[in-house]
Design an enzyme around this catalytic site. Structure first.
Site, PDB file in Angstrom:
ATOM      1  N   LYS A   1      41.189  41.616  35.631  1.00 34.34           N
ATOM      2  CA  LYS A   1      41.533  42.494  35.470  1.00 34.34           C
ATOM      3  C   LYS A   1      40.144  43.890  36.195  1.00 34.34           C
ATOM      4  O   LYS A   1      39.334  43.480  36.560  1.00 34.34           O
ATOM      5  CB  LYS A   1      40.033  42.645  33.951  1.00 34.34           C
ATOM      6  CG  LYS A   1      39.625  43.510  33.013  1.00 34.34           C
ATOM      7  CD  LYS A   1      39.021  43.325  32.346  1.00 34.34           C
ATOM      8  CE  LYS A   1      39.213  44.102  30.898  1.00 34.34           C
ATOM      9  NZ  LYS A   1      38.498  44.302  29.332  1.00 34.34           N
TER      10      LYS A   1
ATOM     11  N   ARG B   1      37.991  53.679  25.188  1.00 33.04           N
ATOM     12  CA  ARG B   1      37.131  54.152  25.220  1.00 33.04           C
ATOM     13  C   ARG B   1      36.608  54.191  24.176  1.00 33.04           C
ATOM     14  O   ARG B   1      35.594  54.832  23.553  1.00 33.04           O
ATOM     15  CB  ARG B   1      36.774  53.992  26.674  1.00 33.04           C
ATOM     16  CG  ARG B   1      36.553  52.462  27.972  1.00 33.04           C
ATOM     17  CD  ARG B   1      35.297  52.408  28.686  1.00 33.04           C
ATOM     18  NE  ARG B   1      36.146  51.752  29.690  1.00 33.04           N
ATOM     19  CZ  ARG B   1      35.356  51.581  30.672  1.00 33.04           C
ATOM     20  NH1 ARG B   1      34.890  52.606  31.482  1.00 33.04           N
ATOM     21  NH2 ARG B   1      35.954  50.322  31.316  1.00 33.04           N
TER      22      ARG B   1
ATOM     23  N   ARG C   1      32.471  49.885  34.805  1.00 29.67           N
ATOM     24  CA  ARG C   1      31.901  48.109  35.116  1.00 29.67           C
ATOM     25  C   ARG C   1      32.006  47.272  36.677  1.00 29.67           C
ATOM     26  O   ARG C   1      32.806  46.050  36.613  1.00 29.67           O
ATOM     27  CB  ARG C   1      33.031  47.536  34.200  1.00 29.67           C
ATOM     28  CG  ARG C   1      32.879  48.404  32.538  1.00 29.67           C
ATOM     29  CD  ARG C   1      33.716  47.650  31.586  1.00 29.67           C
ATOM     30  NE  ARG C   1      34.061  47.729  30.434  1.00 29.67           N
ATOM     31  CZ  ARG C   1      33.486  48.069  29.510  1.00 29.67           C
ATOM     32  NH1 ARG C   1      31.840  48.012  30.133  1.00 29.67           N
ATOM     33  NH2 ARG C   1      34.568  49.059  28.420  1.00 29.67           N
TER      34      ARG C   1
ATOM     35  N   GLU D   1      41.367  35.143  41.604  1.00 32.36           N
ATOM     36  CA  GLU D   1      40.420  34.879  39.983  1.00 32.36           C
ATOM     37  C   GLU D   1      41.426  34.839  39.516  1.00 32.36           C
ATOM     38  O   GLU D   1      41.262  33.763  38.598  1.00 32.36           O
ATOM     39  CB  GLU D   1      40.277  36.482  39.305  1.00 32.36           C
ATOM     40  CG  GLU D   1      39.432  37.743  40.033  1.00 32.36           C
ATOM     41  CD  GLU D   1      37.913  37.162  39.765  1.00 32.36           C
ATOM     42  OE1 GLU D   1      38.002  36.357  38.362  1.00 32.36           O
ATOM     43  OE2 GLU D   1      36.619  37.818  39.713  1.00 32.36           O
TER      44      GLU D   1
ATOM     45  N   LYS E   1      45.706  42.615  34.444  1.00 32.23           N
ATOM     46  CA  LYS E   1      45.174  44.186  33.438  1.00 32.23           C
ATOM     47  C   LYS E   1      44.438  45.475  34.465  1.00 32.23           C
ATOM     48  O   LYS E   1      43.461  45.072  35.232  1.00 32.23           O
ATOM     49  CB  LYS E   1      44.590  44.108  32.971  1.00 32.23           C
ATOM     50  CG  LYS E   1      44.184  45.340  32.185  1.00 32.23           C
ATOM     51  CD  LYS E   1      43.150  44.842  30.915  1.00 32.23           C
ATOM     52  CE  LYS E   1      42.404  45.823  30.393  1.00 32.23           C
ATOM     53  NZ  LYS E   1      40.948  45.460  28.881  1.00 32.23           N
TER      54      LYS E   1
ATOM     55  N   SER F   1      44.960  51.363  27.333  1.00 29.98           N
ATOM     56  CA  SER F   1      45.866  52.672  27.109  1.00 29.98           C
ATOM     57  C   SER F   1      46.511  53.759  27.806  1.00 29.98           C
ATOM     58  O   SER F   1      47.151  55.101  27.259  1.00 29.98           O
ATOM     59  CB  SER F   1      44.292  52.979  26.926  1.00 29.98           C
ATOM     60  OG  SER F   1      43.107  52.825  26.875  1.00 29.98           O
TER      61      SER F   1
ATOM     62  N   TYR G   1      50.782  49.050  23.449  1.00 29.37           N
ATOM     63  CA  TYR G   1      50.924  50.106  22.475  1.00 29.37           C
ATOM     64  C   TYR G   1      51.715  49.967  21.349  1.00 29.37           C
ATOM     65  O   TYR G   1      52.259  50.552  20.373  1.00 29.37           O
ATOM     66  CB  TYR G   1      49.921  50.802  22.771  1.00 29.37           C
ATOM     67  CG  TYR G   1      48.376  50.872  23.278  1.00 29.37           C
ATOM     68  CD1 TYR G   1      47.317  50.435  21.686  1.00 29.37           C
ATOM     69  CD2 TYR G   1      48.033  49.961  24.156  1.00 29.37           C
ATOM     70  CE1 TYR G   1      46.120  49.853  22.366  1.00 29.37           C
ATOM     71  CE2 TYR G   1      46.806  50.375  24.983  1.00 29.37           C
ATOM     72  CZ  TYR G   1      46.518  49.838  23.861  1.00 29.37           C
ATOM     73  OH  TYR G   1      45.012  49.117  23.894  1.00 29.37           O
TER      74      TYR G   1
HETATM   75  C1  PBG Z   1      37.175  44.972  26.950  1.00 30.79           C
HETATM   76  C2  PBG Z   1      38.497  45.213  26.929  1.00 30.79           C
HETATM   77  C3  PBG Z   1      38.723  46.417  27.509  1.00 30.79           C
HETATM   78  C4  PBG Z   1      40.341  47.407  27.159  1.00 30.79           C
HETATM   79  C5  PBG Z   1      40.468  45.854  27.213  1.00 30.79           C
HETATM   80  N1  PBG Z   1      39.455  44.859  26.686  1.00 30.79           N
HETATM   81  C6  PBG Z   1      37.893  47.810  27.706  1.00 30.79           C
HETATM   82  C7  PBG Z   1      37.290  47.791  29.339  1.00 30.79           C
HETATM   83  O1  PBG Z   1      36.980  47.034  30.563  1.00 30.79           O
HETATM   84  O2  PBG Z   1      36.678  48.742  29.637  1.00 30.79           O
HETATM   85  C8  PBG Z   1      40.942  48.026  27.752  1.00 30.79           C
HETATM   86  C9  PBG Z   1      43.220  48.284  27.137  1.00 30.79           C
HETATM   87  C10 PBG Z   1      42.917  49.605  27.187  1.00 30.79           C
HETATM   88  O3  PBG Z   1      42.489  50.125  28.517  1.00 30.79           O
HETATM   89  O4  PBG Z   1      43.709  49.415  26.334  1.00 30.79           O
HETATM   90  N2  PBG Z   1      36.978  44.596  25.707  1.00 30.79           N
END
Ligand code: PBG
Length: 331
Positions: free
Chosen positions: A200, A210, A221, A237, A252, A278, A317
């Site tokens: 990720k 967010r 992060r 990972e 991801k 997203s 989505y």
């Molecule tokens: C963390 C999480 C995130 C997403 C899924 N799980 C956000 C992040 O790491 O900031 C992002 C999913 C998306 O952008 O569609 N709980």
């Protein structure tokens, strides 16, 4: 006067008709390979639109029932639930409260469609902490890896008890898969499976998410999510997570990380999934709204590309809508 040589090899031969193209297609889309991410917000009576994700909403505990029933009817393989709590604190207490929004929503959804598709939950603290980080902080304000693992262990037990069949570990803490597996097994929950968000990346493409979870995060992060430039580390990972007992590993975001996805798919002996996030959704929707892109073709192509790179299943989505298109034969 010499003329061009007549081509001996003619790949175009197999593109001649729709029927022929269909027969030689290397990548097929199947509703069963799609997972729909769903947001459920505490304290609302009806669905609330998310401006940066046109067409996606924060569901109420009532409206989510229709969404998951529709997904199941379209043949979607699973749903991934995210909770948006009313109250947040420094340790994310609502995450481990059986009456916290995510856990209540999980019970509702499992009750509604638990036999028709796989009910999955996001196992991470960011939606529940007031500082917005995926873990708890140490006295210096850094994300405390090992203290966070204790919280994840508790979350795993509550989520499994609420009816989650597959726990989505998205926090990027070291040792999270082993910690959660140990907690589950120690409580006799040997059948609850783990989906590890292994590779990720610290991505700008999470922006609209967010908004969707009303994140309070300031900063970023980057001390726990991967550096976007690192390919080898993404594979590392995934291998660590498989070694720790992950049942499924994930990459991801998806679209900008197809090389990592391909590497993981080549090395993994467990299923490999990808999350079309997203921002990937929002970009295609925005361009389509301007009439700059053919929405349906762009959606299908984006997900077909992710599958071609090696994803066995895709979180998107568009899952329900795409599943319907596939059933109409519109690939
Ligand atoms: C963390 C999480 C995130 C997403 C899924 N799980 C956000 C992040 O790491 O900031 C992002 C999913 C998306 O952008 O569609 N709980």
């Amino acid at each position: 006067m010499s003329s061009a040589p007549v081509p001996r090899l003619r790949p175009r031969r197999l593109r001649e008709s729709p029927a022929l193209r269909r027969l030689v297609s290397e990548t097929r889309l199947d509703p069963a390979d799609l997972v729909l991410p769903i947001f459920v917000r505490e304290g609302v009576d009806e669905a609330v639109p998310i401006p940066s994700m046109p067409g996606v909403v924060q569901h109420s505990l009532e409206s989510v029932k229709g969404a998951v029933t529709d997904a199941a009817a379209a043949g979607v393989g699973g749903v991934m639930l995210f909770g948006v709590p009313e109250v947040r604190d420094d340790v994310g207490s609502a995450a481990t409260d059986p009456d916290g929004i995510l856990n209540v929503a999980t019970r509702v959804v499992a009750d509604e469609v638990g036999d028709a598709l796989v009910v999955q939950t996001d196992l991470c603290l960011d939606e529940f902490t007031d500082h917005g980080h995926c873990g708890v902080l140490d006295p210096l304000g850094r994300v405390d890896n090992d203290a966070t693992l204790e919280r994840y262990r508790e979350m795993a037990l509550v989520q499994a008890a609420s009816g989650s069949q597959l726990l989505g570990l998205s926090g990027m803490m070291d040792g999270q898969v082993a910690a959660v597996r140990d907690a589950l097994d120690g409580s006799g929950l040997t059948h609850t499976a783990i989906l590890a968000y292994s590779a990720k990346y610290a991505s700008a493409f999470y922006g609209p998410f967010r908004d969707a979870v009303e994140s309070t995060l300031e900063g970023d992060r980057r001390t726990y999510q991967l550096d976007p430039g690192n390919r080898r580390e993404g594979l590392r990972e995934a291998i660590i997570d498989i070694d720790e007992g992950a049942d499924i590993v994930m990459v991801k975001p998806a679209g900008s990380y197809l090389d990592v996805l391909s590497d993981v798919a080549a090395a993994s002996d467990v299923p490999v999934w990808a999350y079309q996030v997203s921002g990937e959704y929002a970009m295609i929707e925005a361009a389509a709204m301007h009439g700059w892109i053919d929405r349906r073709r762009a959606v299908i192509e984006s997900i077909r590309g992710i599958k071609r790179a090696g994803a066995d299943a895709v979180l998107t989505y568009w899952a329900t809508e795409l599943a319907r298109w596939i059933r109409e034969g519109a690939e």
